[in-house]
Design a protein around this motif. Structure first.
Motif, PDB file in Angstrom:
ATOM      1  N   UNK A 150       0.885  -1.418   0.061  1.00 47.41           N
ATOM      2  CA  UNK A 150       0.129   0.044  -0.105  1.00 47.41           C
ATOM      3  C   UNK A 150       0.816   1.115   0.076  1.00 47.41           C
ATOM      4  N   UNK A 151       1.811   1.105   0.949  1.00 49.79           N
ATOM      5  CA  UNK A 151       2.666   2.461   0.691  1.00 49.79           C
ATOM      6  C   UNK A 151       3.628   2.667  -0.177  1.00 49.79           C
ATOM      7  N   UNK A 152       4.295   1.554  -0.683  1.00 51.93           N
ATOM      8  CA  UNK A 152       4.993   1.742  -1.751  1.00 51.93           C
ATOM      9  C   UNK A 152       4.538   1.949  -3.244  1.00 51.93           C
ATOM     10  N   UNK A 153       3.317   1.376  -3.248  1.00 47.79           N
ATOM     11  CA  UNK A 153       2.323   1.605  -4.496  1.00 47.79           C
ATOM     12  C   UNK A 153       2.190   3.244  -4.693  1.00 47.79           C
ATOM     13  N   UNK A 154       1.695   3.707  -3.752  1.00 43.15           N
ATOM     14  CA  UNK A 154       1.619   5.342  -3.719  1.00 43.15           C
ATOM     15  C   UNK A 154       2.831   6.073  -4.079  1.00 43.15           C
ATOM     16  N   UNK A 155       3.968   5.586  -3.225  1.00 43.18           N
ATOM     17  CA  UNK A 155       5.254   6.279  -3.497  1.00 43.18           C
ATOM     18  C   UNK A 155       5.970   6.067  -4.672  1.00 43.18           C
ATOM     19  N   UNK A 156       5.588   4.845  -5.401  1.00 45.85           N
ATOM     20  CA  UNK A 156       6.224   4.505  -6.626  1.00 45.85           C
ATOM     21  C   UNK A 156       5.609   5.348  -7.613  1.00 45.85           C
ATOM     22  N   UNK A 157       4.113   5.664  -7.656  1.00 48.26           N
ATOM     23  CA  UNK A 157       3.475   6.420  -8.454  1.00 48.26           C
ATOM     24  C   UNK A 157       3.686   7.690  -8.520  1.00 48.26           C
ATOM     25  N   UNK A 158       4.105   8.286  -7.223  1.00 48.80           N
ATOM     26  CA  UNK A 158       4.501   9.590  -7.111  1.00 48.80           C
ATOM     27  C   UNK A 158       6.002   9.842  -7.696  1.00 48.80           C
TER      28      UNK A 158
END
Length: 187
Positions: A150-158
């Protein structure tokens, strides 16, 4: 007989949760990098996705080999070495120029590295600290995978949108090296 002190095993479980979420999160966000890889390397979606399939195959095979080593040298050494190697794989992934390099670095090497910092080593470590609350402690530790996803999905997209896929992978590698590795070595 309660002593009022926190059982150190709970610190181990919390550390595993933290280390595993930070370390495995970048792997779980591979699909976010799929389109940038396709554009960069000029290959098909299936050719690019094969790198993750290769990663998972080596993850499974690496778990067997590292499981044998785990019994000989202990979980801390296996988790520490695998975490350090995974940080280097993430940094190296940001430097790749061809899809075959993605197969070798991220696929093969990365798969083996994550095999040593995931279920086999973490469950062995938890089982050494817990008898009575082993299920709860394992559940806490294993919550790391969905949390990291969940955390790295958002961080990756950003990251891909803000600085590109290469810098995002380098940043993830540095994050793993600066946070997960010291936690493994200290706790």
């Amino acid at each position: 007989m309660a002593t009022g002190r926190l059982f150190y095993g709970w610190i181990i479980a919390g550390t595993i949760l933290t280390v595993w979420a930070i370390s495995i999160g970048p792997r779980q966000s591979f699909s976010i990098f799929l389109l940038p890889f396709i554009e960069e390397f000029g290959v098909s979606r299936s050719a690019t996705s094969a790198a993750f399939s290769l990663h998972m195959a080596f993850y499974a095979l690496g778990g067997w080999v590292l499981g044998i080593l785990l019994d000989r040298v202990g979980p801390k050494r296996i988790i520490a070495g695998s975490t350090a190697a995974w940080a280097l794989v993430l940094i190296a992934t940001g430097q790749l120029t061809n899809v075959w390099q993605l197969y070798i670095v991220y696929g093969a090497l990365g798969g083996v590295c994550t095999g040593g910092l995931a279920y086999v080593a973490n469950n062995a470590l938890i089982s050494r600290w817990f008898v009575r609350f082993r299920g709860l402690a394992s559940g806490i530790a294993q919550a790391a995978v969905p949390l990291g996803t969940a955390v790295f999905g958002a961080l990756s997209q950003f990251g891909v949108g803000a600085v590109g896929w290469r810098h995002t992978y380098v940043a993830f590698g540095l994050l793993v090296a600066a946070t997960s590795l010291p936690l493994v070595l200290l706790v």
